[in-house]
Design an enzyme around this catalytic site. Structure first.
Site, PDB file in Angstrom:
ATOM      1  N   ARG A 135       2.981   3.128   4.706  1.00  0.00           N
ATOM      2  CA  ARG A 135       3.153   4.071   5.806  1.00  0.00           C
ATOM      3  C   ARG A 135       2.856   5.472   5.295  1.00  0.00           C
ATOM      4  NH1 ARG A 135       2.656   0.562   8.892  1.00  0.00           N
ATOM      5  NH2 ARG A 135       4.152  -0.248  10.401  1.00  0.00           N
TER       6      ARG A 135
ATOM      7  N   HIS B 190      -5.828   3.462   9.801  1.00  0.00           N
ATOM      8  CA  HIS B 190      -4.722   2.498   9.951  1.00  0.00           C
ATOM      9  C   HIS B 190      -5.244   1.141  10.458  1.00  0.00           C
ATOM     10  CE1 HIS B 190      -0.128   2.106  10.720  1.00  0.00           C
ATOM     11  NE2 HIS B 190      -0.663   0.940  10.425  1.00  0.00           N
TER      12      HIS B 190
END
Ligand code: NAP
Ligand code: GLV
Length: 309
Positions: free
Chosen positions: A224, A272
């Site tokens: 993350r 992502h």
């Protein structure tokens, strides 16, 4: 009895057919067409807006539409008494191991340098070594980390893993805890982050960690954005302490157009996509978990709120 699906428009379009086909006995509602909130038993969510889950009084299960659950926990009102389930899908796990293999090989084979040389028309050989001479460390030795480790090992890398609890994993050196982190960083020329984002792991990729890695080491962050202290990265690259970074996740997504990571020659940015959720396989996992819930059986991959992941 109804299911609410809440994600972005592109994802909703990809999920609509597989989800309704896999669950023919359930009424599937696609946000914002929520209908009567009290009808909704199951919520399938990715970045739900704060307050949405708390507004559903009959919820039996909440599914994260990904492996991570930080996007649910960031809503202080989410109903903690409702079991939260995350996706552990072999299809995604394979995708992640491909991304990690690609990223580690790019760094190992000095792809950033050769790319820059190509753009400048420079023909120059660089010192080369084999994978076995480039130790790799994986922060987060869980579902994704261990499969990525196997793929890297098959290429020839010496791989070690770091986890919260001590573990024995055949063929891999394993570390845990603070001392274990220090040892893993000191031995690893490429550090891969596949941790969940929790208060304990936030900011783990920082200047102090980079200083403990061998000079000229590199990082891959597919965990993350919150794992990386972004302000520490460019100084570490510019000083030569780090030689490169492959980043799939960021503090702010999409990465703002004026962010310096976009144009830094030693940073690779991907949007992502390291391991996208695959609706065609994920719907079967969701269908099976709903069956377990309705039969009163244990539901796999339920998040342990005490651990935070
Ligand atoms: P997982 O199976 O729960 O594994 C998590 C690993 O992290 C475990 O080994 C765990 O230790 C370790 N860990 C957690 N907290 C720790 C701490 N404080 N110190 C040391 N180790 C710690 O999770 P997963 O399925 O592999 O997924 C990991 C993360 O990948 C997700 O949470 C998500 O953020 C990220 N992800 C990103 C993408 C992408 O496309 N970029 C896609 C999917 C997932 P234990 O083994 O001791 O529990
Ligand atoms: C993606 O980031 C996931 O958590 O599945």
């Amino acid at each position: 009895m109804a299911i609410l699906f809440r994600s972005g428009p592109a994802s909703t379009a990809r999920w609509r057919a597989p989800l309704t086909e896999a669950l023919p006995d359930h009424e599937v509602r696609f946000w914002p067409e929520t209908g009567e909130p009290a009808d909704i038993d199951y919520a399938l969510v990715w970045h739900p807006e704060p307050g949405l889950l708390a507004s559903l009084p009959s919820l039996k299960l909440i599914f994260s539409l990904g492996a991570g659950i930080d996007h649910v926990l960031r809503d202080p009102t989410w109903p903690r008494q409702v079991p939260l389930v995350r996706l552990v899908d072999p299809y995604m796990t394979e995708a992640m191991s491909e991304y990690i293999a690609l990223s580690v090989l790019r760094l190992h084979r000095q792809d950033l340098d050769y790319r820059a040389q190509q753009l400048a028309g420079v023909w120059e050989e660089r010192a080369q070594k084999n994978a076995a001479e480039r130790p790799v460390g994986i922060l987060g030795f869980g579902a994704l980390g261990q499969v990525a480790a196997q793929r890297l090992r098959a290429i020839g890398f010496e791989v070690a893993g770091w986890s919260r609890s001590p573990k024995q994993v055949p063929d891999f050196a394993t570390y845990s805890g603070k001392d274990g982190l220090d040892a893993l960083l000191r031995r690893s020329e490429i550090v891969v982050c596949l941790l969940p984002l929790t208060p304990q792991t936030t900011g783990i990729l920082n200047a102090a960690a980079f200083a403990r890695m061998p000079r000229g080491a590199a990082i891959v962050n597919a965990g993350r954005g919150g794992h990386l202290v972004e302000a520490d990265l460019i100084p570490a690259l510019d000083s030569g302490q780090l030689a490169g970074a492959v980043l799939d996740v960021f503090q702010e997504e999409p990465l703002p157009a004026d962010h310096p990571f976009w144009r830094h020659s030693r940073i690779v940015v991907t949007p992502h996509v390291a391991a996208e959720t695959h609706p065609e396989t994920a719907v079967n996992i969701i269908r099976d978990a709903i069956s377990c819930c309705e039969a009163g059986r244990t539901i796999p991959n339920r998040v342990d709120l005490a651990r935070g992941y």
